[in-house]
Motif scaffolding. Structure first.
Motif, short mmCIF file in Angstrom:
data_model
loop_
_atom_site.label_atom_id
_atom_site.label_comp_id
_atom_site.label_asym_id
_atom_site.label_seq_id
_atom_site.Cartn_x
_atom_site.Cartn_y
_atom_site.Cartn_z
N LYS A 113 -13.52 33.49 -21.81
CA LYS A 113 -14.05 33.91 -23.11
C LYS A 113 -14.03 35.44 -23.21
N GLU A 117 -17.34 36.42 -27.56
CA GLU A 117 -17.67 34.99 -27.47
C GLU A 117 -18.83 34.77 -26.51
N ARG A 118 -18.86 35.51 -25.40
CA ARG A 118 -19.98 35.39 -24.45
C ARG A 118 -21.29 35.80 -25.11
#
Length: 184
Positions: A113, A117-118
């Motif tokens: 990711k 996204e994290r």
């Protein structure tokens, strides 16, 4: 006062035979009693030797039988323990393989990711929503949650920038100085 460290040996002179009649009488009685005892023991030994031998043989066979039974029980217990350990070890290794692969898969997913996204996933986690729950929401609710996520991302980015500025001020470094040294 001087004390001598040497010990003097005392030598008792033996009495001559015939000088003390009581000693001779006691000696005679003693030897007679010893002889009677020897004769008695020999008689019992000759009569009871076969009985004693049979008794000893019975005891020996009983002890051998008991030792064999104990040895068999120990071997049986050892075999059972070994089988149990093997089954536990095989099931534990199977569990470890499945857990290890799932942990490895989760790590690979996380590392694949992007940082955005994290961050989005961590904000969803803070909100108590999983990705599946988010996808199952109606579009209006998804839009509201997405706006909340965007707002939190902006806040976290701003806080990170403020912390970075404060850190550079407290360390006494000037960004221009850093750029100068970086260009060297």
């Amino acid at each position: 006062m001087l004390v001598s460290a040497q010990q003097q040996a005392m030598i008792l002179l033996p009495k001559r035979p015939g000088e003390d009649p009581t000693a001779e009488a006691a000696s005679g009685l003693q030897s007679a009693a010893l002889q009677a005892l020897r004769d008695n023991v020999q008689a019992q030994a000759s009569q009871g030797s076969t009985q004693v031998q049979a008794s000893i043989a019975r005891q020996a066979t009983q002890q051998v039988n008991a030792a064999t039974a104990i040895s068999d029980k120990v071997d049986e217990a050892f075999a059972k323990t070994r089988v149990q350990l093997q089954t536990v070890a095989s099931s534990a290794s199977d569990e470890a393989k499945t857990q290890g692969s799932s942990a490895l898969d989760a790590f690979k997913d996380y590392m694949s990711k992007t940082p955005e996204e994290r961050l989005r996933d961590s904000i969803l986690e803070e909100m108590g929503i999983t990705q599946e729950e988010f996808e199952a929401m109606p579009p209006e609710k998804q839009l509201a949650v997405s706006q909340e996520i965007a707002q939190r991302m902006q806040d976290k980015t701003a806080m990170a920038q403020v912390e970075k500025d404060q850190e550079s001020r407290t360390s006494g470094k000037d960004p221009a100085t850093d750029m100068f040294f970086a260009s060297l």
